[in-house]
Design a protein around this motif. Structure first.
Motif, PDB file in Angstrom:
ATOM      1  N   SER A 283      -6.761  -8.281  -0.227  1.00 26.57           N
ATOM      2  CA  SER A 283      -6.910  -8.687   1.171  1.00 26.57           C
ATOM      3  C   SER A 283      -7.903  -9.833   1.339  1.00 26.57           C
ATOM      4  O   SER A 283      -8.029 -10.378   2.437  1.00 26.57           O
ATOM      5  CB  SER A 283      -7.384  -7.496   2.012  1.00 26.57           C
TER       6      SER A 283
ATOM      7  N   MET B 285       1.825  -4.814   5.749  1.00 30.66           N
ATOM      8  CA  MET B 285       1.816  -3.353   5.702  1.00 30.66           C
ATOM      9  C   MET B 285       2.889  -2.751   6.606  1.00 30.66           C
ATOM     10  O   MET B 285       3.530  -1.751   6.242  1.00 30.66           O
ATOM     11  CB  MET B 285       0.420  -2.848   6.091  1.00 30.66           C
TER      12      MET B 285
ATOM     13  N   ARG C 228      -3.891   1.267   2.251  1.00 33.55           N
ATOM     14  CA  ARG C 228      -4.924   0.238   2.411  1.00 33.55           C
ATOM     15  C   ARG C 228      -6.186   0.770   1.756  1.00 33.55           C
ATOM     16  O   ARG C 228      -6.712   1.816   2.145  1.00 33.55           O
ATOM     17  CB  ARG C 228      -5.163  -0.047   3.894  1.00 33.55           C
TER      18      ARG C 228
END
Length: 288
Positions: free
Chosen positions: A86, A98, A110
């Protein structure tokens, strides 16, 4: 896709009027529908929770916090998953990534460093996803302050020494000077102050504490990369720690612990193991 800020504002407006129906219905350790936001822990793969490990092992897509998550953890538990860092990506990139994975029936997770509830910026991602119809939930992790206290072989709270713990960060781009309360925490005396995201500003922070008149001999410990193989501990005081850290060359990824608990000296025996906790049962047994 809705603009992320508009999505965040919309979700906040809903929460201002009504509580999330899932609160009280789901526990923190329960695997739920949707995308889990998992705390990877401070670094050592063994400090990932059991639930977190099971979720990342089953994942098809792991969006992780780049170098803040130990590569050994990713290689050991996420070898068969698509892995996306990320770092350098904004919400406009992360949310569709996502969302699309979830809508395609893929197991997406995540993965944040430490615990996502502490300086993790998780909620804005979760709100943006929820607004897109993607359910999310949190899986707690071990935060770096707890790993640092374990490394220092101490407690953040010690009877007669520290009754409180403050998680904070120093002033800078994110925090205005008037919102920097480090000096207030240190002034209280019985607070262990844990500074996140402030390795680069230790010298400046200590100089301010000295200017404010705080005891220069107050203990300070800096734990770089707590629980990682290259972990290092630098100890000193408000007066000396800035120079010692500068000499070590660390500018990031360290937990700063201020207070007497860092030196684990001068504490008092607790009531728990001096017979106090058993007095009621002892007295009742004597009456029988």
């Amino acid at each position: 896709m809705t603009d992320p800020q508009e999505a965040i504002d919309a979700e906040a407006a809903i929460r201002a009027k009504e509580r999330d129906a899932r609160v009280g219905d789901r526990t923190a350790g329960e695997v739920q529908d949707g995308i889990p936001f998992i705390g990877a822990g401070p670094g050592d793969p063994g400090l990932l929770t059991v639930t977190g490990k099971e979720l990342v092992e089953a994942a098809d897509l792991v969006v992780h916090a780049g170098s803040l998550v130990n590569s050994e953890l990713l290689e050991e538990y996420c070898a068969d998953a698509e892995r996306v860092s990320s770092i350098g990506k904004d919400l406009e990139e992360l949310v569709p990534l996502m969302r699309d994975a979830y809508e395609a029936g893929r197991d997406a997770v995540r993965l944040h460093s430490g615990d996502p509830a502490i300086y993790g910026a998780a909620l804005e991602q979760m709100d943006a996803l929820e607004h897109e119809g993607v359910p999310t939930y949190l899986v707690p992790g071990v935060t770096s302050a707890f790993a640092a206290s374990a490394t220092l072989r101490t407690q953040l709270t010690l009877n007669g020494v520290a009754n409180h713990v403050a998680f904070t960060r120093p002033r800078g781009k994110t925090l205005d000077p008037e919102d920097d309360h480090i000096g207030e925490f240190v002034e209280m005396g019985d607070v262990t102050t844990c500074i996140y995201l402030g390795t680069h500003a230790v010298g400046e922070t200590m100089d301010r504490l000295l200017e404010e008149g705080h005891d220069p001999q107050t203990p300070v410990a800096v734990v770089y990369h707590a629980s990682w193989p290259d972990e290092e501990v630098i100890e000193g005081t408000i007066e000396t720690i800035g120079d010692r850290l500068e000499a070590a060359g660390y500018r990031a990824s360290a937990m700063v612990v201020i207070g007497d608990a860092a030196r684990k000296a001068g504490y008092e025996r607790s009531y728990l193991y001096d017979g106090w906790a058993n007095r009621g049962s002892t007295e009742s047994e004597a009456d029988d």
